[in-house]
Design an enzyme around this catalytic site. Structure first.
Site, PDB file in Angstrom:
ATOM      1  N   ASP A 242     -16.871 -25.255 -19.105  1.00 27.19           N
ATOM      2  CA  ASP A 242     -16.787 -24.172 -17.805  1.00 27.19           C
ATOM      3  C   ASP A 242     -18.005 -23.255 -17.868  1.00 27.19           C
ATOM      4  O   ASP A 242     -18.740 -23.384 -19.078  1.00 27.19           O
ATOM      5  CB  ASP A 242     -15.456 -23.510 -17.753  1.00 27.19           C
ATOM      6  N   TRP A 289     -20.409 -26.091 -11.549  1.00 23.44           N
ATOM      7  CA  TRP A 289     -20.347 -25.623 -10.196  1.00 23.44           C
ATOM      8  C   TRP A 289     -21.816 -25.908  -9.338  1.00 23.44           C
ATOM      9  O   TRP A 289     -22.234 -25.121  -8.551  1.00 23.44           O
ATOM     10  CB  TRP A 289     -20.218 -24.075  -9.903  1.00 23.44           C
ATOM     11  N   GLY A 290     -22.705 -26.961  -9.701  1.00 30.76           N
ATOM     12  CA  GLY A 290     -23.927 -27.385  -8.887  1.00 30.76           C
ATOM     13  C   GLY A 290     -24.867 -26.209  -9.398  1.00 30.76           C
ATOM     14  O   GLY A 290     -25.881 -26.329  -8.653  1.00 30.76           O
ATOM     15  N   ALA A 292     -28.029 -24.647 -11.387  1.00 26.89           N
ATOM     16  CA  ALA A 292     -29.410 -25.182 -12.239  1.00 26.89           C
ATOM     17  C   ALA A 292     -29.665 -26.839 -11.952  1.00 26.89           C
ATOM     18  O   ALA A 292     -30.381 -27.169 -12.886  1.00 26.89           O
ATOM     19  CB  ALA A 292     -28.967 -25.015 -13.730  1.00 26.89           C
ATOM     20  N   ASP A 310     -14.740 -24.041  -6.843  1.00 28.71           N
ATOM     21  CA  ASP A 310     -13.592 -24.833  -7.220  1.00 28.71           C
ATOM     22  C   ASP A 310     -12.957 -25.395  -5.781  1.00 28.71           C
ATOM     23  O   ASP A 310     -13.105 -24.859  -4.821  1.00 28.71           O
ATOM     24  CB  ASP A 310     -12.235 -23.537  -7.432  1.00 28.71           C
TER      25      ASP A 310
HETATM   26  C1  GLA Z   1     -13.068 -22.324 -13.137  1.00 27.31           C
HETATM   27  C2  GLA Z   1     -13.277 -23.831 -12.809  1.00 27.31           C
HETATM   28  C3  GLA Z   1     -11.865 -24.272 -12.623  1.00 27.31           C
HETATM   29  C4  GLA Z   1     -10.878 -23.945 -13.767  1.00 27.31           C
HETATM   30  C5  GLA Z   1     -10.910 -22.485 -13.726  1.00 27.31           C
HETATM   31  C6  GLA Z   1     -10.086 -22.048 -14.952  1.00 27.31           C
HETATM   32  O1  GLA Z   1     -12.768 -21.673 -12.066  1.00 27.31           O
HETATM   33  O2  GLA Z   1     -14.209 -24.181 -11.833  1.00 27.31           O
HETATM   34  O3  GLA Z   1     -11.852 -25.925 -12.222  1.00 27.31           O
HETATM   35  O4  GLA Z   1     -11.111 -24.545 -14.908  1.00 27.31           O
HETATM   36  O5  GLA Z   1     -12.313 -21.795 -13.888  1.00 27.31           O
HETATM   37  O6  GLA Z   1     -10.090 -20.704 -15.375  1.00 27.31           O
END
Ligand code: GLA
Length: 490
Positions: A242, A289-290, A292, A310
């Site tokens: 993450d 999360w897309g 860089a 998310d």
């Molecule tokens: C981020 C990730 C999620 C999940 C949470 C856990 O938001 O994008 O997919 O793993 O953290 O805290």
């Protein structure tokens, strides 16, 4: 030479160009600087990446642009990130030896950790179902349900623990190893791994390329080597990594001509190279999360990269992430693919039609498919969606890595018409984005790979032949529903 003197000389252009600490200094296709400044050593991490790591001896690396077959033990004299390894028991037919698969030149068909992950991952992840309220029992229940509900037989393999599994109070003070929360996992993670493996499944874990995870548990930035070795020693098969709590010195500075050299790419690469140094093949999922422009470099670092924030169990999430993926669809192929995030089937208020489209489009665009619900609560209809043989076969085609792509002129966002090849032939996928039932027409001559003649239409949802048609074929799709068809010459 004093620091001030170096600064003065470099301002005058009298110091030869050298890479800065943590910067790249070699690797396949690298054309930049190959020696490091004072206090750093150009270090072989993998064929794609040499990095200036803290150290005292001087060394420089020329880029390699030719093919190489390399076992994962280093054949250079440079420092390895980690040499720790443990013997591993794989439950799949994959062998435990660590010989690199790839012998490619400029465009790797296998990434540094690409001993696994040729095809989109299929499995389950704890986050959408349980958030931080996880424990060994819930995980093993999910694993047992994967077997008893026929999901394992359908191809689902990974049982992945998300955030909140570790000891929030910190690492082992003497070894710096990350520790499990023994209230949630009283038998430790190696024990969980061996129970998952004994069911014929694989175990995934979660960490973060920052100081803490998104839920505030220890992160792996600066501990990549030790964490990769720990995960490998536990028998972990997959890492979701993450992007929370990135310290200011590691933030991107927004001026990269090549985002593969960004601080984000370096943070993710550091873990990728640490994983590649393990004897155990560990699939690597970049949860970035897309950011860089990860799609431009993700395939040289791991096997999948998140392209959005998310997921949510809503039609607007499903359509927006499909649209986002469509814009970068050419980056998905074997060993590297855009990840549209975990499945929401079974969660929220999605209609069955929306759940069908959710699954069909994740399969057609070859995203990882990680179920994200309490499996025991799924209805027969929902199970039939996620076990659909022909859609899973399209996702998991061993001979075709490219996903389906939009064809024709799109009049909706996201586009409604997609086509793609599998080893069986040409497929068309259609989603109805409108709020009412609509007639959809496949005009064969408009589909790449087909022409104006007669074709047999085979329905992938039902596994039945629809008939033979000349020129075109029309069908009715309910609001937000979708279909997939194999179309072969009559
Ligand atoms: C981020 C990730 C999620 C999940 C949470 C856990 O938001 O994008 O997919 O793993 O953290 O805290």
């Amino acid at each position: 030479m004093s620091f001030k003197a170096i600064i003065a000389l470099s301002v005058l252009g009298l110091v030869g160009a050298q890479q800065t600490l943590w910067g790249q200094c070699g690797g396949i296709n690298w054309t930049g600087q190959t020696s490091c400044g004072s206090g750093a050593v150009c270090t072989y991490l993998n064929d794609w990446y040499y990095q200036c790591l803290p150290g005292t001896s001087t060394s420089s690396r020329t880029s390699t642009s030719t093919s190489s077959t390399r076992a994962s033990t280093s054949n250079t004299s440079s420092t390895r990130v980690s040499t720790t390894s443990t013997s591993s028991t794989r439950v799949s037919t994959t062998s435990t030896t660590s010989t690199r698969v790839s012998t490619t030149t400029s465009s790797p068909s296998s990434t540094p950790t690409g001993r696994v992950g040729k095809l989109p991952a299929l499995g389950w992840n704890s986050w959408n179902a349980y958030r931080c309220d996880i424990n060994e029992t819930k995980l093993l229940n999910a694993a047992n349900q994967m077997v008893s509900l026929g999901l394992k037989a359908a191809g689902y393999q990974y049982v992945n623990i998300d955030d909140c599994w570790s000891n929030i109070n910190g690492r082992d003070p003497s070894t710096q190893q990350i520790l499990p929360d023994l209230n949630k996992f009283p038998n430790g993670m190696a024990s969980v791994a061996s129970k998952i493996h004994s069911l014929g499944l694989l175990l995934g874990i979660y960490s973060d390329a920052g100081t803490k995870t998104c839920s505030g548990y220890p992160g792996s930035l600066g501990y990549e080597a030790i964490d990769a070795a720990t995960f490998s020693s536990w028998g972990i098969d997959y890492l979701k990594y993450d992007n929370c709590n990135v310290p200011s010195e590691w933030q991107d500075n927004w001026t990269y001509p090549d985002w593969g050299q960004s601080n984000s790419a370096i943070r993710y690469r550091q873990m990728g190279t640490a994983l590649a140094a393990q004897s155990r093949p560990i699939q690597y999922s970049l949860c970035i999360w897309g950011a860089a422009q990860v799609w431009t470099w993700g395939a040289s670092v791991g096997q999948s990269w998140r392209i959005s924030g998310d997921s949510a169990p809503t039609w607007s999430y499903i359509t927006s992430v499909i649209d986002r993926n469509v814009a970068i669809i050419d980056y998905t192929n074997f060993y590297g693919r855009s990840d549209m995030d975990m499945m929401e089937i079974g969660n929220g208020d999605l209609t069955l039609a929306e759940e069908r489209t959710h699954f069909l489009m994740w399969a057609a665009l070859k995203s990882p498919i990680l179920l994200g619900t309490d499996l025991s609560l799924l209805s027969t209809d929902q199970l039939n969606i996620i076990k659909n043989k022909e859609l899973l076969a399209f996702s998991q085609d061993e001979l075709v890595g490219a996903p389906a792509k939009p064809y024709g002129t799109a009049t909706t966002t996201p586009p409604e018409y997609y086509s793609g090849k599998s080893s069986k032939g040409v497929h068309v996928f259609i989603m109805n984005t409108s709020s009412s039932t609509s007639t959809k027409t496949i005009t064969f001559a408009n589909v790449p790979g087909l022409g104006s003649g007669s074709y047999k239409v085979h329905d992938m949802w039902t596994g039945t032949d629809v008939g033979t048609f000349s020129g075109s074929w029309s069908t009715s799709l309910g609001s937000h529903d979708s279909g997939g068809w194999l179309i072969t010459p009559a």
